[in-house]
Design a protein around this motif. Sequence first.
Motif, short mmCIF file in Angstrom:
data_model
loop_
_atom_site.label_atom_id
_atom_site.label_comp_id
_atom_site.label_asym_id
_atom_site.label_seq_id
_atom_site.Cartn_x
_atom_site.Cartn_y
_atom_site.Cartn_z
N SER A 162 4.53 -4.37 -6.03
CA SER A 162 3.41 -3.79 -6.79
C SER A 162 2.74 -2.75 -5.90
N ALA A 163 2.81 -1.48 -6.32
CA ALA A 163 2.24 -0.40 -5.53
C ALA A 163 0.72 -0.43 -5.62
N THR A 164 0.07 -0.31 -4.46
CA THR A 164 -1.39 -0.32 -4.39
C THR A 164 -1.86 0.92 -3.63
N PRO A 165 -2.26 1.98 -4.33
CA PRO A 165 -2.77 3.17 -3.64
C PRO A 165 -4.04 2.83 -2.87
N MET A 166 -4.15 3.36 -1.65
CA MET A 166 -5.29 3.02 -0.79
C MET A 166 -5.40 4.05 0.31
N GLU A 167 -6.63 4.35 0.73
CA GLU A 167 -6.84 5.25 1.87
C GLU A 167 -6.24 4.62 3.12
N VAL A 178 -5.84 -8.50 1.10
CA VAL A 178 -6.00 -7.67 -0.09
C VAL A 178 -4.66 -7.05 -0.47
N ILE A 179 -3.88 -6.69 0.54
CA ILE A 179 -2.50 -6.25 0.32
C ILE A 179 -1.59 -7.07 1.22
N ASP A 180 -0.31 -7.09 0.87
CA ASP A 180 0.67 -7.86 1.66
C ASP A 180 1.46 -6.99 2.62
N GLY A 181 1.47 -5.70 2.39
CA GLY A 181 2.27 -4.84 3.23
C GLY A 181 1.98 -3.38 3.00
N ALA A 182 2.72 -2.54 3.70
CA ALA A 182 2.58 -1.10 3.59
C ALA A 182 3.91 -0.46 3.96
N GLU A 183 3.92 0.86 4.04
CA GLU A 183 5.14 1.57 4.42
C GLU A 183 4.74 2.78 5.26
N ASN A 184 5.54 3.05 6.28
CA ASN A 184 5.29 4.19 7.13
C ASN A 184 6.43 4.32 8.15
N ASN A 185 6.33 5.33 9.00
CA ASN A 185 7.32 5.45 10.06
C ASN A 185 6.94 4.54 11.23
N PHE A 186 7.86 4.36 12.14
CA PHE A 186 7.67 3.39 13.22
C PHE A 186 6.51 3.73 14.15
N ARG A 238 0.84 -1.21 0.00
CA ARG A 238 0.00 0.00 0.00
C ARG A 238 0.87 1.25 0.00
N VAL A 239 0.48 2.24 -0.82
CA VAL A 239 1.15 3.54 -0.84
C VAL A 239 0.09 4.64 -0.85
N GLN A 240 0.53 5.87 -0.60
CA GLN A 240 -0.33 7.02 -0.75
C GLN A 240 -0.59 7.25 -2.24
N GLN A 241 -1.65 8.00 -2.55
CA GLN A 241 -1.97 8.30 -3.93
C GLN A 241 -1.03 9.39 -4.43
N SER A 242 0.13 8.96 -4.91
CA SER A 242 1.17 9.87 -5.38
C SER A 242 1.98 9.16 -6.45
N ASP A 243 2.22 9.84 -7.56
CA ASP A 243 3.00 9.23 -8.64
C ASP A 243 4.39 8.85 -8.15
N LEU A 244 5.01 9.73 -7.35
CA LEU A 244 6.34 9.44 -6.84
C LEU A 244 6.32 8.21 -5.95
N ALA A 245 5.36 8.14 -5.03
CA ALA A 245 5.27 6.98 -4.12
C ALA A 245 5.08 5.68 -4.89
N ILE A 246 4.24 5.72 -5.90
CA ILE A 246 3.97 4.53 -6.72
C ILE A 246 5.24 4.11 -7.45
#
Length: 340
Positions: A203-208, A220-228, A186-194
Amino acid sequence: MKKKWLALFSTAFLSVSVLAACGGSDGATTENADNTGVSEEAVTLKLAENQPEDYPTTLGAKEFARLVEEKTEGRYKIEVYAGGQLGDEKSVIEQLQLGTIDLTRVNAIPLSEFSSDIGVVAMPYLFEDEDEKWEILNGEIGQDLLGTFEGSRLVGLSFYDSGVRSFYNTKRPVTTPDDLAGLQIRVQQSDLAIDIINSLGASATPMEYGEVYSALQTGVIDGAENNFPSYFTSNHYEVAKYFTVNGYQGVPEVLLGSEKLWNELSAEDQEVFREAALESVAVQREAWANLVDEAQKAVLENGSELVEIDDITPWREAVQPVYDKYGEQFSEWIDRINSY
């Protein structure tokens, strides 16, 4: 990345009457310290903060307020309105431009609308490490970058820490970009993030953001990214126990003033405000470090597995297509950072 946790306190001054002042501020008359009865105008300014009272950026803002009051001997008093009392980030930025709010703290990403240059801080693996990052952001390059808001009715004062973003997933430990292959992240809806995620083989998956927990839980997704801290406070650690500590991106926060306020300050007071903003960074960063330590301890106690990455060279090489695509618009800043 070496940070110090300091105790915060504020100094109160006796207010006698309220007068109209600059920006979104109120003026108050105070007696001089020698009790001669001669009065001078003290100006109360508003600083908008959308995080809670005890959040690191709020604590940094309060330290900034304390330092300004101290350095101006009470001529300026800054009231910090935490918890979004004065509006969300978008509306606060608009109020800052109008001068109805004097100061605020917002993330650098939405500020790219007002300074195309500020977007460089979102580039992956931009700095060698956190020590270099903060030497640069607190130094000449950082001050020059804050100066790119000219013409937007915003004045950049300093950067605050918002941590670094890393990957976590439900499937397996990830130690190299190859381990991300086939994972839906999962990523934010951003071209750079994708583009960053795709360049690393996932595989980048934009999602709220609010949908991520259930999406991880149901596969539905396997993972995400964020700070700790976000990994912890969102409870994502409950359903995605593999956390790869590779800090691929570290977009900072920005402490801002309104141009209206700035133009009403003397050159000497402008310097005082800048000094106070930079000095408050140490308190804010230490508060962030403390939050990270608490979050790390909690998730380890609940069974998460932390995968430390010692050599990020393969990760840097993998995101080269991102630099090929976006690097030209930030070439001046990337060259200065690489030459630091």
